[in-house]
Design an enzyme around this catalytic site. Structure first.
Site, PDB file in Angstrom:
ATOM      1  CD  GLU A  42       8.544 -10.566  -4.879  1.00  0.00           C
ATOM      2  OE1 GLU A  42       8.084 -10.782  -3.739  1.00  0.00           O
ATOM      3  OE2 GLU A  42       7.687 -11.024  -5.774  1.00  0.00           O
ATOM      4  N   GLY A  43      10.730  -7.275  -1.344  1.00  0.00           N
ATOM      5  CA  GLY A  43      11.683  -6.798  -0.190  1.00  0.00           C
ATOM      6  C   GLY A  43      12.845  -6.336  -0.546  1.00  0.00           C
ATOM      7  NE  ARG A  75      11.665 -11.412   0.562  1.00  0.00           N
ATOM      8  CZ  ARG A  75      11.638 -11.233   1.870  1.00  0.00           C
ATOM      9  NH1 ARG A  75      11.978 -12.287   2.838  1.00  0.00           N
ATOM     10  NH2 ARG A  75      11.035 -10.203   2.177  1.00  0.00           N
ATOM     11  CD  GLN A  78      46.493  -7.968 -17.299  1.00  0.00           C
ATOM     12  OE1 GLN A  78      47.013  -6.974 -16.561  1.00  0.00           O
ATOM     13  NE2 GLN A  78      47.377  -8.943 -17.482  1.00  0.00           N
ATOM     14  CB  ILE A 131      -0.767  -3.824  -8.146  1.00  0.00           C
ATOM     15  CG1 ILE A 131      -1.248  -3.737  -7.171  1.00  0.00           C
ATOM     16  CG2 ILE A 131      -1.102  -5.354  -8.908  1.00  0.00           C
ATOM     17  CD1 ILE A 131      -2.964  -3.367  -7.091  1.00  0.00           C
ATOM     18  CB  THR A 132       3.902  -6.787 -11.265  1.00  0.00           C
ATOM     19  OG1 THR A 132       4.985  -6.019 -10.608  1.00  0.00           O
ATOM     20  CG2 THR A 132       4.314  -7.295 -12.397  1.00  0.00           C
ATOM     21  CD  GLU A 137      -2.985  -1.210   2.589  1.00  0.00           C
ATOM     22  OE1 GLU A 137      -2.820  -0.107   3.175  1.00  0.00           O
ATOM     23  OE2 GLU A 137      -3.670  -1.924   2.615  1.00  0.00           O
ATOM     24  N   GLY A 170       5.007  -0.860   2.414  1.00  0.00           N
ATOM     25  CA  GLY A 170       5.641  -1.494   1.550  1.00  0.00           C
ATOM     26  C   GLY A 170       6.378  -2.679   2.316  1.00  0.00           C
TER      27      GLY A 170
END
Length: 380
Positions: free
Chosen positions: A363-364, A243, A279, A159-160, A129, A133
């Site tokens: 997802e956190g 996750r 290199q 919201i995905t 919300e 979160g």
């Protein structure tokens, strides 16, 4: 380049081959234009569902693919290496199916689950919300019991697939306190539910992220998943797996950035030599490859623990933390390898860099992952 995967069965190898073929045909050919135009890939998720890719880790008895999580995550990585937004939405759909699969009644599963796992119904996850979160216990969206069901009032955020999904795993408050949140399988379209405009994001623009406004929408009583007040345990039980999904997506994104950087370094010449032969540049590519391989090994370790029924919460947080931080570093380094060209939209690495940032947040956040990990070291 194709990743040399160590897969547990011949069936899993065939599944990866199918995924690569489909992703090359249907995702890689469309991603640039759709992301640039912020255009939704109509019909693509139905196609993924028809290929059996939207229910892979769930039991065959429910219509799923019956695949171990280590295989599902590698499929997700293959999708992400072509189109990160589609892979993230696939991970979110898998997350949204978890409450019904794990906590639904036999009648609820029979009614909805086969179509969800077949991809006929594509899902979103509606936990966050505007003011809640990382702190999910601070949810304010209310589900008031009324005759025949629940009346939902409040605002959900981030919201995905918002406004596009056919259903949402919705978490709303039925009582005060930390044990007052409940879980619902909400339809994607119902009177009293509206969505805000898509957020104007740095990346992942082909799949919308929106707010949802619940203005007294009525949900039937059988839309409640589990018991009243069981919502937060349901949400948290799904997040460890979610996750891992993001860790796999981040690894696929980093692999794509590495592949583009290596291809460019083999073609571009400076001072009469390919830049890969210098290199300093070669060592940078080596560090990028080590980060991608480490990310993959970390999420696979957690997935194998999950498949064995062993605790994997700490390992899931470690995988999410390691893989998303690595994706941010690898995509940034890919831009560096391409130099000025990397900063232009003529090459995809600038998009990869923008897309990687959000993976450290949803997802956190990675700060939350560090909190989850560190708490397990506290003695009782």
């Amino acid at each position: 380049m194709a990743v040399d995967r160590l897969l547990p069965t011949e069936e899993a190898a065939d599944l990866i081959a199918l995924t690569r073929d489909l992703a090359d045909r249907e995702l890689a050919t469309r991603v640039a234009s759709h992301e640039k135009e912020e255009r939704y890939p109509d019909g693509l998720f139905a196609l993924l569902g028809q290929a059996g890719l939207l229910g892979l880790p769930y039991p065959e008895e429910f219509g799923g693919g019956g695949q171990p999580y280590e295989v599902y995550l590698q499929v997700l990585e293959e999708l992400a290496s072509r189109w990160a937004a589609v892979a993230v939405a696939t991970s979110v759909h898998t997350l949204a199916c978890h409450p019904l699969t794990a906590y639904g009644t036999p009648e609820q599963r029979e009614r909805w689950l086969p179509r969800m796992l077949a991809g006929e119904l594509v899902g979103g996850y509606s936990l966050s919300e505007p003011q809640a979160g990382s702190d999910a216990a601070a949810l304010n969206c209310k589900a008031e019991p009324v005759d025949g069901g629940y009346r939902i009032t409040g605002t959900k955020a981030w919201i995905t697939h918002g406004g596009k999904a056919d259903f949402y795993a919705l978490f709303a408050r039925t009582a005060p306190g930390p044990h007052g949140v409940s879980c619902f399988l909400a339809p994607g379209r119902v009177e009293g539910l509206t969505f805000g405009p898509p957020e104007e994001k740095m990346g992942l623009n082909a799949v919308p992220t929106t707010a949802a406004y619940w203005d007294g929408a009525l949900l039937e009583r059988d839309r409640l998943i589990g018991a009243e007040g069981q919502g937060l345990p349901i949400a948290f039980s799904a997040l460890d797996s979610g996750r891992l999904g993001i860790a796999a997506c981040a690894t696929g994104l980093a692999q794509a950035a590495l592949d583009h950087a290596v291809a460019y370094a083999n073609e571009r010449t400076t001072f009469g030599r390919r830049i890969v032969d210098h290199q300093g540049l070669g060592f940078l590519l080596a560090d990028m490859a080590a980060a991608v391989d480490s990310s993959r090994a970390t999420y696979l370790d957690a997935a194998r623990r999950r498949d064995l029924g062993r605790p994997f919460s700490r390992q899931a947080s470690v995988a999410k933390l390691v893989a998303t931080d690595a994706a941010m570093k690898v995509t940034t380094d890919a831009v560096q390898v391409l130099g000025g060209y990397g900063y232009t939209r003529d090459f995809p690495v600038e998009r990869y860099m923008r897309e990687a940032k959000i993976m450290q947040i949803f997802e956190g956040t990675n700060q939350i992952q560090r909190l989850v990990i560190s708490r397990q070291f506290a003695t009782r």
